[in-house]
Structures are given as C-alpha cells and as structure tokens.
Design an enzyme around this catalytic site. Structure first.
Site, mmCIF file in Angstrom:
data_model
loop_
_atom_site.group_PDB
_atom_site.id
_atom_site.type_symbol
_atom_site.label_atom_id
_atom_site.label_comp_id
_atom_site.label_asym_id
_atom_site.label_seq_id
_atom_site.Cartn_x
_atom_site.Cartn_y
_atom_site.Cartn_z
ATOM 1 N N TRP A 17 52.444 -141.342 -39.201
ATOM 2 C CA TRP A 17 52.906 -142.152 -38.076
ATOM 3 C C TRP A 17 54.425 -142.309 -38.122
ATOM 4 O O TRP A 17 55.094 -142.339 -37.106
ATOM 5 C CB TRP A 17 52.232 -143.535 -38.118
ATOM 6 C CG TRP A 17 52.741 -144.504 -37.098
ATOM 7 C CD1 TRP A 17 52.288 -144.661 -35.820
ATOM 8 C CD2 TRP A 17 53.799 -145.466 -37.243
ATOM 9 N NE1 TRP A 17 52.990 -145.647 -35.173
ATOM 10 C CE2 TRP A 17 53.928 -146.161 -36.039
ATOM 11 C CE3 TRP A 17 54.663 -145.803 -38.300
ATOM 12 C CZ2 TRP A 17 54.867 -147.164 -35.830
ATOM 13 C CZ3 TRP A 17 55.595 -146.803 -38.107
ATOM 14 C CH2 TRP A 17 55.684 -147.468 -36.889
ATOM 15 N N HIS A 18 54.972 -142.375 -39.358
ATOM 16 C CA HIS A 18 56.413 -142.593 -39.481
ATOM 17 C C HIS A 18 57.222 -141.413 -38.969
ATOM 18 O O HIS A 18 58.347 -141.595 -38.485
ATOM 19 C CB HIS A 18 56.786 -142.884 -40.938
ATOM 20 C CG HIS A 18 56.493 -144.284 -41.327
ATOM 21 N ND1 HIS A 18 55.236 -144.700 -41.683
ATOM 22 C CD2 HIS A 18 57.275 -145.388 -41.386
ATOM 23 C CE1 HIS A 18 55.269 -145.995 -41.956
ATOM 24 N NE2 HIS A 18 56.486 -146.436 -41.774
ATOM 25 N N GLY A 19 56.718 -140.223 -39.078
ATOM 26 C CA GLY A 19 57.505 -139.097 -38.594
ATOM 27 C C GLY A 19 56.801 -137.787 -38.837
ATOM 28 O O GLY A 19 55.947 -137.682 -39.724
#
Lengths: 489, 324
Positions: free
Chosen positions: A334-336
């Site tokens: 989700w972060h990247g």
C-alpha cells in the site's frame, strides 16, 4: 499545496476568515467543500476529477447497497465498489510497477518489452480510496446508514486537512460531525453551524505548531544525515549505518506525525475531530504494541477490513500467522509500488507472527513479572526498536544490493573508527537534533496530552510558547526542504 | 473567534519574522561571503594532502565526502574540498588563482562543460518569497511620491535574508561558540562555498528526458576569454607544482544524441586545442555516465545520493593520477 508553505498558511487564514464572516450554515458547508477541491486542484490539477469520480461512485453505490433487499445484489454492488476503487488505485499506483515486473520476467523469456504508461500518481489516492472503501463496506455490513447528501459525502472524502496523507477517517466518525444530532446509525438532524471556538482554536493552533516544528525543525534538519547514509550505503561502516537508520526513523516519524498533527489541528479549529494517528511509537515494547501506536488509522483499517475478515486470530495458529504476514505484506505494498516496501511490510509481518508465536508457545511470558519492572520494560522497548529501525532501512533503501549490504552492517557489527569520527564531525547538528528528539519524546511520554496542557496556558504564556516554536522553525528552516514523505503514497 | 488569540498569533508571527530578518540582516552585513571565502583559503593552508574541485554547479553536485571515503578505503588519507560555486564562470577562478596557489593543494580538478564557453545569460527565477514583494512595491510607491526621495532601505526587504536561514543560524552559533566569524567550512556537510539550488536535488528519468529533449545548441565561442582563462588557470597551477586534472562534466545521452554535430566538432576542437597548449590529459566524463539515471536535468548530475557514482569516477581519476 504543501502544509509547510506560505501558500497553505494564506489559504487557511482565508478559510477561517470566510467561515467567521459568513455564518450561514449551508454556505459554510459549500465553502469548505469548494475549498477542499481547490486545495486538491492546486496540487494535482485535472486529477481532481478522480476524486470526484470516486466520490460519486461510492455515494450512489452506498445508497444502492442500503436500499437493496437481496443479499446477492448487495454483494454485487459491493464488488463494483471494490473493483472501481481498487481499480483506480491499482491503475495509477501499480500499472508501471506491473509493467516493470512483466518486462523483467519477459526479457528472460525473450518477450518484447511493454511501454511504460505516462501516468502521474494522484496525491492522496491511497488515503481517500481507503476512506471511500470503508464507507461502502460499513454500509454493506449494516454498520452505517448512507448519507442522504452528496455534498456532505463529498466533503467527507475531500476534507482538505486529511485529504492527502490522512489520518484515514471513517464515515461514521466524520459525517455525524456535520449534523447537530446523531441517533444510532442516523445523522439526520439539522446541519451544524461551523463555529470557531476559543478552546478549539488554541488547541488546534498548538497542535499545528507541534506539527510544523516536527516537520520543519526536526524532520527537515535530520534528513541530510539519513539521505547521506541510506541514499548510498555501500561505503559506510556499521556505526554510520545505525546512525542513518535512526536518523531516518526520526525523519519519517517527525514528517508523518507532524503532518497528522497539522491535519488534526486544522480540522479541530474548524470544529472537526479527527482520530489520532500516532502515540509515541518509539516507546512500543512489542511489535503489536508498535502497530497500536504507529499510523493508527491505517492499522485500524487493515485490522477491520482485512485481518478480521481473513479470520483474525479466531482460527488455527498457523492461519493466524499467515494472516498477519499477508496483511502486513499488503500494508507494505500500500505504501508504494516498490519491492522495498514489500520487504518492509513482510519484516513487520514476520515480527508480529514471531511475537505471537512466542506468546502462544510460552504463555507464561505474557504476564511474567520481569516485564512489569522498569528494567524489563526498557529492555522490551530497546529490543522492539532495534527491529523497527532495522525495518526502516528496507523502507528507505530501494536497491536490493544496497539494502542487503546496509542490513548486514546493521546486524553484523563492523566498526571503522576513522570513518565514524568523520561522520560525527560532519553531522554534528543532525546528531544534536537526534538527541533533542529523544529528549522531547521522553518528556511527552512522561507528560501525556502535552498539547492540551499547553493550550490551557494563560494567553501571554501560550503566546511565548508559540513564539519559541516559530523562532525554532524560522531560524532553522532549510532552504531546500524535503516534501512530506507520505505524499508519494 | 476570540480576537485576542488571533492578535497574539499575529504578534508572535510578526515578532518571529522581524527577529529573523534583523538577525539575518546583521549576519549578512557582518559575515561577508566573499571575505569568508578568502579567509577560508588561508585557514585551509595547514590541512595536508588536500584536493580542490573547482568549477560551477556541474562540479558543485559532486559529493566530496564520498570521494574522500573512496580514497580512504584505497589507503589514501586525502581531504577533498569541493569549492565549486553555481553559475561561476572560469574567469572567476582565474581571478582567485592567487588564493588557490597560496593554500597549497596537492591537486586541483577543474570541471568543464560546453556551457562554460558561452556568453552567460542572466536567469530569471520565481521568487519563493513573492509575498514579501509587497515591500518592494511600497518602496517604489515612496519613490514616486517625491521627486528627490529614494526608496528607504528600511522598506526594502532583502529576501536573501530568508532563503536559507538554517545556514546563517548555524554560522552564528559557531561564531558564538568559537568567536570565529569567517570560518564557514564544515557547517555544510559537503561544499564549503555553496548551498546549492533545490533543482539539483531531483532525478529525471532518462526516458522522460529523452522525450523532452529537442535539438541541443549551446553556442560555444571558440577562443573566448573563458578559454584563455582556463589555459591560464592550468598553466599557473602547473607552474606552482600543483597537479591539475581537467575533466569534462557528465551529460545524459538525450543531450549528447541531440547535440548539433557542427557544435560538437567545435567542442572537440576546443578540447584538442587546450590539450595541446597545456600538455595535460583531459578525462572525458561527459559521455561516460550518460546512460545512468543520475541526472537532475540535461546538464547536471543530481545532488541526491544516486549521483555518487560521479564522485566515484573522480576518486578513480585522483588515484590514477597519484599512481602516476
């Protein structure tokens, strides 16, 4: 529009002026909605249309799910919402990443390379997608009645303080705040007038001052050391790598919690309460404690919409460990769109699973008296943080060769005295910031609700406190400040 | 909304800005940058085994600490100082040859690029402190009121006072700590003379740069005063037994591939001419790193850590020269 610019300060003053002058309730709500869209447009231009599409999609799907009698139809509508939201997120965030993976596999099989797409990641998409998803899922579960007003729903999705980097707010937390009365699932009383109360103003400004200080004084000033060490770790020895990991841990915490403080403070001045996002995570004494203190709104989201539906810990032990790893893997992704975030998420998944496994297999440890003593607590905190900072290396270093090198140096100590001294000499100011950060953290750990206490000071003393914060920011403002790290997510 | 709270905030903000302005104005008046630079040369004389890098922003982006580390790991205890200053032409270094010679470095590396041999153009940048420009308007207003009146300095904010307060604050702290106002190296982790531009802290993907790059024309002037300055720099340093290394600074392939062929020939001729006249070897870094995603734009390697390979290449050149 970045919070740490004069543009935002002017924008926010104009908002407060507009709301204070014109007290018509409907106007105020429209004004906030317009301002939120302008805020987004200012940074993202035409990508504001995505926000609009996402809002319209879930507003109407939410109503359709609620009104639908058949559970099959409810499920189909929920699937449309999931596909729509995750589809947008997936396309903008992961399309080029997927092409890159396809090309790297394809090149070994002799397949032609796919062209990368010319797309820009819309700011805040990961945050508002999770907000809109929670809305339709809660309606599907019967935990929330859909909003009747598109305007109010659109304001919930686009509310400017938390639009680009959270906290991730639930509709059940925000929508009732737009109304005067709330009963059970319903929030259909008259719309609320937005009044700027003195206590909210003082506490909000204090929180914002804390946030600006964390971002502009601590995060921006410690960033050169983190960038120097973890930006290219290959020539560094263990002490430098450890310093770099700590510096990055401080930078990311001050950056992100600073953003959250500004968001919560700005919302509070306007009379809205947003959930807290951080609670002194570097005092966590176990991996699960860390996730109760770090990015709280995301971990709550992952728990309620992913971990529990997967079975949570009500199933077999091995499935629970697997679920923990899966949730943290997805949390990392989700972060990247990059493998290093996956490694970071997997490491945390591993920590959580191992910690749970130890407590399951050796249950007497859970309530062992040693952990109730100060010594036991300090040791638990240090051990937990050792692993937390190890994982920060994975968050920062994208290149796998460099990542392996940096982690090896962090784990298998290998000091070179001369190089250590050189780094200490060159980064004295950053080391001072590091000591200051931990001292301030300790004070705020010992004195809970510090912003609230300070906001209750008499006006002249409160003014002196604000002046000191401003002087710290003004005098140590870096000419080349870093962007908020979480803006890229 | 309680106007008292708003009033306190306004007073705090104004006091903060005024205090910052006054302190920085005092700093700018008393800490003359050029004077500091000159003093720096005399202070660094005592440092043994030092190498200077000179040039403009294309050399400024080099991570000098990384070169020193690299050399240290190869068994050479050499301190590298990157003296490069953004937008300074070769004439500037020609005018500071006495100081360089006086400070007695082992070696001087001069970075050159086609852009160094043109007539410089003045760049106009957007002022990030646009909101303070109101004072300039005020000043102009005062001028227009009376024929003989001039805009008062009091009214005219020098926005330089706000550009990088951290650096001045650190220097002031050092002054209070040591009583030395001129010594300013060590305060900036790498370069002693330049705080750099934020544009250099950026990486542009080469494929994207390729799409953005059209035909490149720089308008190099053969036998210009800059060329003469370079030759004089090299000859003077050599005469004083200082080893000189000339390197062409890296350019990305989108620039090189779109570079006008006739102009490239002018550039190659210029390099041959300099080599002949000065009898020194030119290390061509211009093409060497062109395929790497390390560029901030079409002519600068990034200041971000990804650009460290540039420093490594320079370290290799230094080692090579030391072995010879």
């Amino acid at each position: 529009m970045l919070f740490n610019t004069i543009d935002f300060v002017i924008f926010f003053i104009l908002i407060l002026t507009g709301i204070s002058i014109y007290k018509n309730k409907k106007f105020q709500h429209f004004f906030l909605l317009g301002a939120s869209y302008f805020f987004f447009f200012y940074s993202s231009n035409y990508l504001v249309s995505l926000l609009l599409v996402s809002s319209l999609l879930d507003f109407y799907l939410g109503q359709a799910i609620w009104n639908s009698k058949s559970s099959q139809r409810k499920k189909s509508l929920l699937v449309i919402s999931l596909v729509g939201n995750l589809g947008l997120l997936g396309f903008f965030k992961y399309a080029n990443f997927s092409i890159e993976q396809f090309n790297s596999i394809g090149s070994s099989l002799g397949w032609p390379n796919l062209e990368f797409l010319e797309i820009i990641l819309p700011i805040g998409i990961s945050f508002y997608t999770f907000q809109t998803l929670s809305y339709t899922i809660d309606i599907y579960r019967g935990k929330l009645k859909p909003s009747d007003s598109l305007k109010e729903y659109a304001l919930f999705v686009s509310f400017f303080p938390q639009l680009v980097a959270g906290p991730i707010v639930r509709a059940s937390e925000f929508l009732p705040q737009l109304r005067e009365k709330v009963e059970n699932l319903s929030f259909h009383g008259n719309i609320r007038q937005i009044i700027i109360h003195n206590s909210n103003l003082k506490l909000g400004v204090t929180l914002m001052a804390f946030g600006f200080f964390k971002k502009m004084f601590i995060a921006d000033n410690i960033a050169p050391l983190a960038n120097y060490v973890l930006g290219g770790p290959l020539t560094h020895e263990s002490f430098t790598i450890i310093l770099g990991a700590i510096a990055f841990g401080i930078q990311i915490y001050s950056d992100f919690s600073g953003y959250s403080d500004i968001a919560i403070g700005a919302a509070l001045i306007l009379g809205f309460k947003l959930p807290i996002n951080f609670n002194k995570p570097y005092f966590a004494s176990s991996p699960s404690d860390f996730w109760r203190r770090w990015h709280i709104s995301l971990s709550r989201w992952l728990r309620d919409y992913l971990y529990i539906p997967l079975g949570g810990n009500r199933i077999s032990e091995s499935r629970t460990y697997f679920n923990l790893a899966t949730v943290m893997f997805l949390g990392g992704l989700w972060h990247g769109a990059s493998w290093n975030f996956v490694v970071w998420g997997m490491l945390h998944g591993l920590y959580l699973a191992i910690h749970k496994m130890i407590l399951d297999k050796v249950p007497f440890l859970k309530n062992h008296p040693i952990f109730k003593t100060k010594f036991g607590f300090i040791v638990s905190v240090l051990v937990t943080q050792y692993f937390v900072f190890l994982a920060w290396i994975a968050f920062r270093v994208k290149n796998f060769y460099e990542l392996r090198y940096a982690m090896e140096k962090y784990i298998f100590l290998d000091f070179e005295y001369e190089l250590t001294l050189r780094v200490i000499e060159q980064y004295r100011f950053e080391l001072f910031i590091m000591i200051l950060f931990f001292s301030l953290q300790f004070i705020s750990y010992k004195q809970p609700n510090l912003p609230e206490r300070i906001s209750k000071y008499k006006l002249p003393f409160w003014g002196i406190f604000i002046l000191f914060i401003l002087l710290g920011i003004f005098f140590f403002y870096d000419g080349n400040p870093e962007d908020f790290i979480y803006f890229q997510f | 909304m309680n106007l008292k709270i708003v009033g306190v905030l306004a007073i705090c903000f104004t006091m903060g800005i005024v205090f910052l302005y006054v302190v920085n104005d005092w700093y700018n008046t008393n800490f003359d940058v050029e004077k500091q630079r000159l003093n720096w040369y005399s202070e660094v004389v005592e440092t043994p085994n030092k190498v200077f890098l000179i040039g403009n922003s294309r050399v400024y982006v080099v991570d000098e600490l990384h070169i020193s580390h690299h050399l240290f790991q190869s068994g050479k205890n050499i301190t590298v100082y990157d003296l490069a200053i953004g937008a300074k032409m070769l004439n500037y270094w020609q005018n500071h040859l006495d100081e360089i010679v006086f400070s007695n470095p082992e070696m001087v590396i001069v970075g050159i690029d086609p852009q160094d041999f043109i007539v410089p153009k003045k760049e106009i940048e957007r002022n990030p402190y646009w909101f303070l420009e109101v004072n300039t308007f005020l000043a102009k207003g005062i001028t227009s009121i009376g024929e003989n009146s001039h805009p008062s300095d009091f009214w005219r904010f020098d926005t330089n006072n706000f550009k990088n307060p951290k650096l001045s604050s650190l220097k002031i702290i050092q002054f209070l700590e040591t009583g030395v106002s001129e010594k300013n190296f060590n305060l900036i982790p790498t370069q002693p003379f330049d705080s750099g531009s934020e544009k250099l802290y950026y990486i542009i993907d080469l494929d994207r740069l390729d799409k953005l790059t059209e035909k490149s024309q720089i308008d190099i002037i053969p036998n210009s005063s800059e060329e003469s300055a370079l030759i004089e720099i090299i000859q003077t340093l050599k005469k004083n037994n200082i080893n000189v290394i000339l390197v062409t600074t890296p350019r990305p392939y989108p620039f090189l591939e779109n570079w006008d062929i006739d102009e490239k020939k002018i550039w190659d001729d210029l390099l041959v001419r300099i080599e002949k006249q000065t009898q020194i070897k030119i290390y061509p870094l211009q093409n060497q790193l062109s395929d790497l995603n390390i560029f901030a734009d079409n002519s600068h390697v990034t200041r971000l850590p990804e650009g460290k390979i540039y420093a490594e290449e320079l370290a290799k050149i230094i080692l090579l020269e030391l072995d010879n």
